[in-house]
Write an enzyme that holds these catalytic residues in place. Structure first.
Site, PDB file in Angstrom:
ATOM      1  N   HIS A   1       0.777  -1.140   0.151  1.00  0.00           N
ATOM      2  CA  HIS A   1      -0.082  -0.007   0.077  1.00  0.00           C
ATOM      3  C   HIS A   1       0.790   1.056  -0.023  1.00  0.00           C
ATOM      4  CE1 HIS A   1      -2.018  -2.914   3.071  1.00  0.00           C
ATOM      5  NE2 HIS A   1      -2.203  -3.356   1.649  1.00  0.00           N
TER       6      HIS A   1
ATOM      7  N   ARG B   1     -13.145   0.631  -9.565  1.00  0.00           N
ATOM      8  CA  ARG B   1     -13.141  -0.665  -9.125  1.00  0.00           C
ATOM      9  C   ARG B   1     -13.545  -0.781  -7.701  1.00  0.00           C
ATOM     10  NH1 ARG B   1      -8.392  -4.158  -8.268  1.00  0.00           N
ATOM     11  NH2 ARG B   1      -7.493  -2.902  -6.978  1.00  0.00           N
TER      12      ARG B   1
ATOM     13  N   CYS C   1      -5.050  -4.138 -16.794  1.00  0.00           N
ATOM     14  CA  CYS C   1      -4.317  -2.908 -15.848  1.00  0.00           C
ATOM     15  C   CYS C   1      -3.537  -3.938 -15.050  1.00  0.00           C
ATOM     16  CB  CYS C   1      -5.187  -2.433 -14.868  1.00  0.00           C
ATOM     17  SG  CYS C   1      -6.737  -3.651 -14.307  1.00  0.00           S
TER      18      CYS C   1
HETATM   19  C1  PEP Z   1      -4.007  -6.993 -10.547  1.00  0.00           C
HETATM   20  O1  PEP Z   1      -4.552  -7.689  -9.796  1.00  0.00           O
HETATM   21  O2  PEP Z   1      -3.563  -6.805 -11.457  1.00  0.00           O
HETATM   22  C2  PEP Z   1      -4.794  -5.513 -10.158  1.00  0.00           C
HETATM   23  C3  PEP Z   1      -4.615  -4.443 -11.069  1.00  0.00           C
HETATM   24  O3  PEP Z   1      -5.300  -5.388  -8.785  1.00  0.00           O
HETATM   25  P1  PEP Z   1      -4.241  -5.307  -7.440  1.00  0.00           P
HETATM   26  O4  PEP Z   1      -3.221  -5.137  -7.958  1.00  0.00           O
HETATM   27  O5  PEP Z   1      -4.941  -3.996  -6.835  1.00  0.00           O
HETATM   28  O6  PEP Z   1      -4.588  -6.403  -6.881  1.00  0.00           O
HETATM   29 MG    MG Z   2      -5.998  -7.786  -8.000  1.00  0.00          MG
END
Ligand code: PEP
Ligand code: MG
Length: 754
Positions: free
Chosen positions: A365, A508, A678
């Site tokens: 984070h 999201r 992403c």
């Molecule tokens: C992922 O898992 O690729 C994603 C974009 O979500 P996060 O990194 O927030 O888990």
């Molecule tokens: Mg993820």
């Protein structure tokens, strides 16, 4: 052995004088071992120094043969001394020669000694030596004696840590030159930085170890404990009511630890033995850290983290302020063992040149915040806080993942040259800002921004992004101590939409759990949090929380378009259930406010391989699908994204992963689901090249990656490259990554060096 508290105090007083005196290190250490032996009525007292590979070298002794000093070397697993170092905890043994780990070293002449007590010499949770006492008679040393020896070990740590084991010959032992060190880390935010170290955790300087007036110290400690407990009680009173049962339990445990009389008693005892209040807390902190290093049980680790947190809070209170280091230096690099996102945000405007964190797992984070702040950041640097002193000069190379501590001139010159090169590159990317990400043969790719804070949105225009492809809503929850209210959420979402100024934003929904642990809503302890009760699974089981968020999103949109996607969907039913909830909230809001989003788009993230085989069922219901490579790849390759030893082991640029994505792309086309990606992989120009060649026309990434990816796309002749790419994917030859790099060079695709 005669032992009592006044004797310990006397010993502390003498030690304090010795530390203050000038003199050779060797003779000071000799005096120290003599003093300990005589005060504790021990026949032997020895100090061992831990060297490379864990070898323990006898550094000073009273009672063993003097010739053994510098010559007796125990391997990491050898003898009782080795065992103490390995366990990082004290060991008292009644009859040492009969212990299975006993190793006989004739040169020391230690055969007549039976009773043994060894304690680790700790610095920053690392064992740097071992301090022992021995007696001829068989006896078991008591708890108070163990405590005393541990306290002395703490005082000695500062001297021992600076001794160079390479120069333990006759004469004075050499102080280790505090020269260049190079450490490796993981890049959390790319960039280069140079500055002086500012240590985040409170440091107790050796000069402050001893109590001036014991009564005053005891009073200071009592007052600090009262202050600490009151602050935690206040926290509970504010947050407790808003919490569910589990988090309240967790907070309650924390509160109980703060009120634990045995912890307080132990601290007071340190003061009674002659330590300052700070040193006594520091002693407890060293023990907690050392135990944390070896503890495997997740529950115990959490408690030890809590205890270390309490130690730090108490040190800050004793320090007379909130204890956060003030960044006054023009060039500062923040150095911390662990750093929460909220703590980091407090430095948003401090002009930091770099951030360094020892722990990798808890930092993700903080890494997202660091990226939002655009500060070069490295994480997962082992032994970081023990190798850097306050004020050390540092070069943070968050391009290569390397930290140079106390760099020499040549390194500094090389760094300056790299900075100049980097600025040139950045200027070249900035020049592309208003140009489209369009291939030479006319294929346009939308490059979007990954965001999690409204701070990120400030990068939208400078990065030249087409919108926000992933807004991580859980981040608002992670950075606040209490659960954000619905009003807080509406305010944030409105601000995001305002800042986006009409460009699309994909929100999201809450993705908590896994590595995203919420202090105010602590999830249950799990063996495998990444596979556990997280994300949409957690949201659907906490409908109150989830619906509040969905309502906040709908309310924030008003009559504007709204795009929402759900994370970690594994089976279509989860998507449908979440979608129904969102649709209900739209109706609910419309009835009460008369407003509904002018356009509502609902998408799904592909983060579990299972969902790839359910796209048919999602046809017509999911407008778009966004591949979350971070989670998807950890499940695809069965490699935990938070475990440094495996997280980088497998590559997305590999036939199996790419063939999987190719199938997904084909199915999306077949079922009319718009496709995007992403996750971190999109930000690497080479991986982005693969996505584009597989037909992805929408990629979301962090701000710093948009320039290099756009440059790559603008240099690409898509149809010519795609044919060669697909042929190579069908019949790879050797390392696919190398093959791809060869193809890119052949097609004159512009990729960043390295
Ligand atoms: C992922 O898992 O690729 C994603 C974009 O979500 P996060 O990194 O927030 O888990
Ligand atoms: Mg993820």
């Amino acid at each position: 052995m005669a032992y009592n508290l006044p004797a310990t105090r006397l010993l502390m007083n003498r030690l304090r004088q010795m530390m203050a005196e000038d003199g050779e290190t060797r003779s000071r250490l000799d005096s120290v071992v003599q003093l300990i032996a005589s005060t504790m009525v021990a026949d032997v007292c020895s100090i061992y120094l831990r060297h490379r590979g864990g070898t323990l070298i006898l550094l000073a002794t009273e009672g063993l043969k003097p010739e053994a000093v510098g010559n007796t070397r125990l391997s990491a697993n050898e003898g009782l001394v080795g065992l103490v170092a390995r366990r990082a905890e004290p060991m008292a043994i009644q009859d040492a020669p009969r212990h299975p780990a006993f190793s006989y070293r004739p040169e020391t002449g230690e055969d007549p000694f039976h009773a043994f007590l060894g304690v680790p010499v700790l610095r920053g949770g690392r064992v740097i030596g071992v301090l022992t006492v021995q007696n001829r008679t068989e006896r078991l040393y008591g708890d108070e004696e163990i405590d005393t020896l541990q306290t002395i070990a703490m005082v000695l740590a500062e001297i021992v840590d600076r001794i160079d084991p390479e120069h333990l010959g006759s004469g004075d032992v050499q102080r280790r030159a505090r020269n260049l060190a190079t450490l490796k880390g993981r890049v959390f935010c790319e960039g280069l930085g140079y500055g002086r170290a500012v240590l985040y955790d409170p440091v107790v300087p050796a000069a402050k170890f001893f109590a001036g007036d014991q009564e005053i110290e005891a009073r200071r400690l009592t007052q600090a404990l009262v202050g600490l407990r009151a602050s935690i009680d206040r926290m509970m009173a504010i947050d407790g009511a808003a919490l569910g049962e589990d988090p309240r339990d967790v907070m309650e445990t924390y509160r109980l630890l703060a009120h634990d009389p045995s912890w307080a008693e132990k601290l007071q005892e340190g003061v009674r033995s002659g330590l300052s209040a700070e040193a006594s807390v520091d002693r407890a902190r060293r023990e907690h850290r050392a135990r944390l290093q070896s503890a495997r049980d997740p529950y115990l680790r959490e408690r030890l983290h809590d205890l270390e947190d309490l130690d730090n809070r108490l040190l800050r209170i004793l320090g007379g302020d909130e204890g956060k280091p003030q960044i006054s230096e023009e060039r500062s690099v923040l150095v911390a063992r662990r750093l929460g996102p909220a703590e980091l945000l407090e430095y948003a405007n401090a002009g930091l040149r770099g951030i360094l964190m020892e722990e990798a797992a808890a930092s993700s984070h903080a890494a997202i915040v660091a990226r939002a702040l655009g500060i070069p950041t490295l994480g997962g640097i082992e032994g970081l806080t023990t190798r850097i002193d306050q004020g050390d000069w540092l070069i943070v190379d968050a391009e290569e993942g390397v930290l140079h501590v106390r760099p020499d001139d040549s390194l500094y010159d090389a760094y300056k040259a790299r900075v100049a090169l980097r600025s040139e590159r950045q200027a070249a990317y900035a020049a592309l800002r208003d140009l489209p990400a369009k291939t030479k043969d006319g294929h346009t790719v939308r490059l979007m921004l990954n965001a999690g804070l409204d701070l990120d949105l400030d990068m939208l225009a400078p990065a030249g992004a087409d919108g926000v492809g992933l807004f991580r809503t859980e981040f608002q929850f992670l950075v606040s101590e209490t659960l954000p209210s619905m009003e807080d959420q509406i305010t944030l979402y409105r601000r995001v939409l305002d800042k986006a100024a009409g460009k699309p934003v994909i929100f999201r929904t809450l993705d908590l759990g896994g590595d995203k642990v919420l202090p105010a809503l602590n999830l249950q302890r799990e063996e495998n949090p990444a596979l556990g009760w997280r994300s949409i699974r957690f949201a659907l089981d906490h409908k109150g929380l989830f619906r509040r968020q969905l309502r906040a999103l709908v309310r924030a949109a008003g009559n504007n378009p709204l795009t929402v996607m759900f994370p970690m969907v594994t089976v279509p039913e989860e998507f449908f259930e979440a979608r129904d909830l969102l649709l209900k909230e739209v109706e609910w809001t419309a009835e009460r406010t008369g407003k509904r989003p002018s356009k509502l788009e609902i998408g799904v993230m592909l983060e579990t391989p299972a969902l790839a085989y359910s796209l048919k069922e999602l046809a017509g219901a999911a407008e778009f699908l966004s591949v979350g490579t971070n989670d998807l790849m950890q499940f695809f390759y069965a490699a935990d994204r938070m475990t440094p030893h495996v997280s980088d082991r497998y590559d997305l640029v590999f036939p199996s992963a790419l063939r999987f994505l190719k199938d997904v792309a084909e199915d999306c086309a077949r079922y009319g689901i718009r496709l995007s990606a992403c996750g971190e992989a999109t930000g690497s120009a080479l991986s982005a090249l693969c996505f584009v060649a597989l037909g992805f026309t929408n990629l979301s990434m962090s701000a710093g990656s948009i320039g290099p990816v756009k440059r790559m796309i603008r240099s690409l002749d898509m149809s010519a490259f795609q044919a060669d790419f697909l042929a190579a994917l069908d019949a790879p030859n050797g390392s696919f990554r190398n093959q791809l790099l060869g193809l890119a060079a052949q097609h004159a695709v512009e990729l960043p060096e390295g």
